[in-house]
Design a protein around this motif. Structure first.
Motif, PDB file in Angstrom:
ATOM      1  N   UNK A 179      53.001 145.492  13.445  1.00 42.95           N
ATOM      2  CA  UNK A 179      52.303 144.229  13.156  1.00 42.95           C
ATOM      3  C   UNK A 179      53.172 143.368  12.232  1.00 42.95           C
ATOM      4  N   UNK A 180      53.220 142.081  12.504  1.00 41.01           N
ATOM      5  CA  UNK A 180      54.028 141.175  11.705  1.00 41.01           C
ATOM      6  C   UNK A 180      53.314 140.870  10.401  1.00 41.01           C
ATOM      7  N   UNK A 181      54.025 141.000   9.290  1.00 42.13           N
ATOM      8  CA  UNK A 181      53.435 140.720   7.987  1.00 42.13           C
ATOM      9  C   UNK A 181      53.245 139.216   7.809  1.00 42.13           C
ATOM     10  N   UNK A 182      52.226 138.839   7.018  1.00 43.31           N
ATOM     11  CA  UNK A 182      51.967 137.421   6.774  1.00 43.31           C
ATOM     12  C   UNK A 182      53.192 136.723   6.219  1.00 43.31           C
ATOM     13  N   UNK A 183      53.898 137.398   5.318  1.00 45.97           N
ATOM     14  CA  UNK A 183      55.058 136.796   4.679  1.00 45.97           C
ATOM     15  C   UNK A 183      56.147 136.501   5.698  1.00 45.97           C
ATOM     16  N   UNK A 184      56.271 137.351   6.730  1.00 45.68           N
ATOM     17  CA  UNK A 184      57.278 137.123   7.762  1.00 45.68           C
ATOM     18  C   UNK A 184      56.887 135.939   8.642  1.00 45.68           C
ATOM     19  N   UNK A 185      55.611 135.835   8.969  1.00 39.92           N
ATOM     20  CA  UNK A 185      55.146 134.736   9.818  1.00 39.92           C
ATOM     21  C   UNK A 185      55.399 133.396   9.147  1.00 39.92           C
ATOM     22  N   UNK A 186      55.151 133.317   7.852  1.00 41.61           N
ATOM     23  CA  UNK A 186      55.223 132.035   7.157  1.00 41.61           C
ATOM     24  C   UNK A 186      56.434 131.921   6.239  1.00 41.61           C
ATOM     25  N   UNK A 187      57.444 132.749   6.450  1.00 40.49           N
ATOM     26  CA  UNK A 187      58.599 132.750   5.553  1.00 40.49           C
ATOM     27  C   UNK A 187      59.354 131.423   5.561  1.00 40.49           C
ATOM     28  N   UNK A 188      59.329 130.709   6.685  1.00 39.16           N
ATOM     29  CA  UNK A 188      60.036 129.426   6.775  1.00 39.16           C
ATOM     30  C   UNK A 188      59.063 128.247   6.856  1.00 39.16           C
ATOM     31  N   UNK A 189      57.928 128.388   6.184  1.00 42.27           N
ATOM     32  CA  UNK A 189      56.890 127.362   6.192  1.00 42.27           C
ATOM     33  C   UNK A 189      57.261 126.250   5.207  1.00 42.27           C
ATOM     34  N   UNK A 190      58.181 125.388   5.595  1.00 43.65           N
ATOM     35  CA  UNK A 190      58.695 124.367   4.693  1.00 43.65           C
ATOM     36  C   UNK A 190      57.697 123.243   4.433  1.00 43.65           C
ATOM     37  N   UNK A 191      56.749 123.058   5.340  1.00 44.07           N
ATOM     38  CA  UNK A 191      55.786 121.971   5.187  1.00 44.07           C
ATOM     39  C   UNK A 191      54.442 122.448   4.634  1.00 44.07           C
ATOM     40  N   UNK A 192      54.406 123.691   4.188  1.00 38.33           N
ATOM     41  CA  UNK A 192      53.210 124.243   3.539  1.00 38.33           C
ATOM     42  C   UNK A 192      51.980 124.167   4.451  1.00 38.33           C
ATOM     43  N   UNK A 193      52.118 124.736   5.657  1.00 35.62           N
ATOM     44  CA  UNK A 193      51.035 124.689   6.637  1.00 35.62           C
ATOM     45  C   UNK A 193      50.194 125.969   6.648  1.00 35.62           C
ATOM     46  N   UNK A 194      50.562 126.966   5.915  1.00 37.88           N
ATOM     47  CA  UNK A 194      49.836 128.233   5.958  1.00 37.88           C
ATOM     48  C   UNK A 194      48.372 128.053   5.563  1.00 37.88           C
ATOM     49  N   UNK A 207      50.228 129.917  13.881  1.00 41.33           N
ATOM     50  CA  UNK A 207      48.804 130.251  13.923  1.00 41.33           C
ATOM     51  C   UNK A 207      48.531 131.158  15.114  1.00 41.33           C
ATOM     52  N   UNK A 208      49.316 130.998  16.194  1.00 40.12           N
ATOM     53  CA  UNK A 208      49.180 131.902  17.335  1.00 40.12           C
ATOM     54  C   UNK A 208      49.503 133.335  16.953  1.00 40.12           C
ATOM     55  N   UNK A 209      50.551 133.523  16.147  1.00 38.84           N
ATOM     56  CA  UNK A 209      50.924 134.868  15.700  1.00 38.84           C
ATOM     57  C   UNK A 209      49.855 135.454  14.782  1.00 38.84           C
ATOM     58  N   UNK A 210      49.274 134.619  13.931  1.00 38.71           N
ATOM     59  CA  UNK A 210      48.203 135.084  13.053  1.00 38.71           C
ATOM     60  C   UNK A 210      47.000 135.538  13.880  1.00 38.71           C
ATOM     61  N   UNK A 211      46.620 134.729  14.844  1.00 40.20           N
ATOM     62  CA  UNK A 211      45.447 135.043  15.665  1.00 40.20           C
ATOM     63  C   UNK A 211      45.675 136.287  16.519  1.00 40.20           C
ATOM     64  N   UNK A 212      46.912 136.477  16.956  1.00 42.85           N
ATOM     65  CA  UNK A 212      47.199 137.589  17.865  1.00 42.85           C
ATOM     66  C   UNK A 212      47.111 138.949  17.180  1.00 42.85           C
ATOM     67  N   UNK A 213      46.949 138.968  15.880  1.00 41.77           N
ATOM     68  CA  UNK A 213      46.740 140.238  15.188  1.00 41.77           C
ATOM     69  C   UNK A 213      45.422 140.881  15.616  1.00 41.77           C
ATOM     70  N   UNK A 214      44.440 140.040  15.971  1.00 41.41           N
ATOM     71  CA  UNK A 214      43.123 140.595  16.303  1.00 41.41           C
ATOM     72  C   UNK A 214      42.469 139.958  17.524  1.00 41.41           C
ATOM     73  N   UNK A 215      43.081 138.939  18.112  1.00 41.24           N
ATOM     74  CA  UNK A 215      42.474 138.247  19.242  1.00 41.24           C
ATOM     75  C   UNK A 215      43.507 138.020  20.349  1.00 41.24           C
ATOM     76  N   UNK A 216      43.062 138.015  21.611  1.00 43.69           N
ATOM     77  CA  UNK A 216      43.986 137.663  22.690  1.00 43.69           C
ATOM     78  C   UNK A 216      44.388 136.193  22.576  1.00 43.69           C
TER      79      UNK A 216
END
Length: 507
Positions: free
Chosen positions: A1-16, A61-70
């Motif tokens: 599973x991808x860690x939250x920090x990895x998903x948003x590591x390059x979040x330069x526009x603060x969208x998390x 957000x797709x990667x976040x959702x895919x942790x628990x949803x299709x």
């Protein structure tokens, strides 16, 4: 599973934070609708201007959702070569569910497989009907049939001796007199036949659509029951809609609303709604209320806030690979922070900042000198070019001078590098820019001599501002001496307007 920090590591526009809120909202609204027995899909419009990070956000957000949803991700623009977006959506759904067939028990796998076959059968029936085009195609077909029927009626009404005559003109003249009241009966017969065929076609199409929706619900239900499956709802993310051909974008929204309106599916559609509205008006006319028209397709809209200038500039530089080592801000200030602060004081919009960065990026690409671009002069000039001001004028009342003098005061703290306890000096940034601008119009050798003399006669080596400007012009002089330029040649700063106008021709 991808860690939250990895998903948003390059979040330069603060969208998390936006993603976390939307996930909570959509799942909460899904449960509320189920309890209230509100049926059908939910469609969220993610609205943001082009270039402000929608695609990045949709991917994350797709990667976040895919942790628990299709999750099914669709790039609409890459697929708008097809005639109908319905095929694209069904294909992506089929690919997702087909990937689960080989996992799990044979019994559950077989059920999904059979449900998919039924789904594709109804898909074929809908495609055969041709959606909105069916009315036009049917009308053309029956119009052709009507012409043929009229011809047959006319021929049958002609006297036998006339039918055998090869002269068509005489046959028609004689026939028109002969058929009399028979011809008046033709339209009624044809209209009855035409209407009946359209009604039958409509019933068949509607039935196929109903069967398709039921089949899709069956697939979702069987999938949810399979051991190890991600839990419903399913999320379908559609990106780049505003870059599609307007008819294709409209068709895609209509397919979502009319064909995929089933329980347990949430659509997130990313658009630049303003731009999409303009495109729709281009199809339906300037008087068409395209904004209200779009609202009928969406359950809610979420507006991504414009990013802060520094974050936006940083993201732009990373995305384009702009070589900031070729730029020098005042006294080695951070390039990104300097551009951001100056753009705020010039009251530039994000669109103007983006355009300015496009031009600046083109200039760094073509800059092959060993000395840097003086950003304190270049960036205000780029803004002037965007504003269609005269950036060549160097007179006392020039746009450049008036603008730099009018911006809010901005003090820069200077401290001599590498010296403990060195003098600290504060200089107004706009005055610094004007000094560079003025010096840039004079012969470069004369400027260097003048700065040396000012340092010697005024404050010795303690004037950090004068020493900084001397160092920069001296660096340019040393580099250009090898090119043997004439004694009266000015700094390349004088050529900045021409450079900007050429780089500004890139679109």
């Amino acid at each position: 599973m991808i860690a939250d920090e990895d998903i948003w590591s390059d979040d330069l526009l603060d969208r998390r934070g936006d993603a976390e809120f939307l996930i909570s909202f959509l799942l909460g609204r899904y449960e509320e609708r189920r309890r209230a027995k509100i049926y059908g899909s939910y469609v969220l419009n993610l609205n943001s201007g082009w270039g402000f990070g929608k695609s990045f956000f949709m991917e994350r957000i797709g990667k976040e959702l895919h942790k628990s949803h299709p999750v099914v991700f669709i790039n609409a623009w890459k697929n708008d070569f097809s005639d109908d977006p319905y095929t694209m959506i069904v294909s992506e759904l089929d690919s997702f569910f087909a990937s689960t067939i080989n996992a799990g028990s044979p019994e559950k796998t077989s059920k999904i497989d059979r449900a998919l076959d039924v789904l594709k059968t109804h898909t074929g029936q809908i495609l055969w009907a041709g959606f909105k085009g069916v009315a036009t195609q049917t009308a053309k077909r029956y119009a052709a049939d009507a012409v043929e029927n009229i011809r047959e009626v006319v021929q049958e009404a002609l006297p036998a001796n006339v039918r055998s005559n090869g002269d068509t003109s005489e046959a028609i003249d004689a026939g028109m007199a002969a058929i009399g009241t028979e011809l008046s009966k033709v339209p009624e017969k044809l209209l009855d036949s035409f209407a009946q065929n359209l009604i039958e076609q409509y019933k068949a199409t509607k039935n196929s659509q109903d069967q398709f929706r039921r089949s899709l619900e069956d697939v979702l239900r069987i999938y949810a029951a399979k051991e190890g499956s991600l839990r419903l709802p399913m999320f379908v993310l559609i990106d780049e809609l505003d870059r599609c051909r307007p008819p294709y974008a409209i068709a895609l929204l209509e397919r979502i609303k009319h064909l995929f309106d089933v329980d347990d599916i949430i659509f997130i559609v990313a658009t630049d709604t303003e731009q999409l509205s303009h495109s729709i008006r281009g199809v339906y006319g300037d008087d068409f209320d395209s904004t209200r028209y779009l609202q009928r397709f969406f359950s809610r809209s979420y507006y991504l806030a414009d990013p802060k200038p520094a974050a936006f500039i940083d993201a732009y530089i990373r995305a384009t690979g702009t070589d900031v080592s070729k730029l020098r801000a005042i006294a080695n200030l951070n390039t990104i922070n300097y551009i951001a602060e100056l753009s705020i004081r010039l009251k530039m919009s994000l669109r103007e900042i983006e355009r300015a960065m496009d031009i600046l990026s083109g200039l760094t690409t073509t800059w092959h000198h060993s000395f840097p671009i003086q950003l304190s002069v270049m960036f205000p000039m780029i803004y002037g070019f965007i504003q269609q001001a005269d950036i060549v004028d160097r007179s006392g009342n020039s746009w450049y001078r008036q603008t730099l003098k009018s911006i809010a005061p901005w003090s820069i703290t200077l401290e001599r590098e590498g010296v403990i306890g060195a003098d600290v000096q504060r200089v107004e940034a706009n005055l610094w820019s004007l000094d560079y601008f003025d010096s840039g119009g004079k012969p470069l050798r004369a400027v260097v001599r003048q700065k040396r003399e000012e340092i010697r006669t005024r404050r010795g080596d303690n004037d950090i501002f004068l020493q900084e400007t001397l160092d920069q012009f001296q660096t340019e002089l040393s580099a250009r001496s090898r090119d043997e330029f004439p004694d009266e040649s000015p700094s390349l700063i004088k050529q900045y307007p021409d450079m900007i106008m050429r780089a500004g021709s890139l679109r």
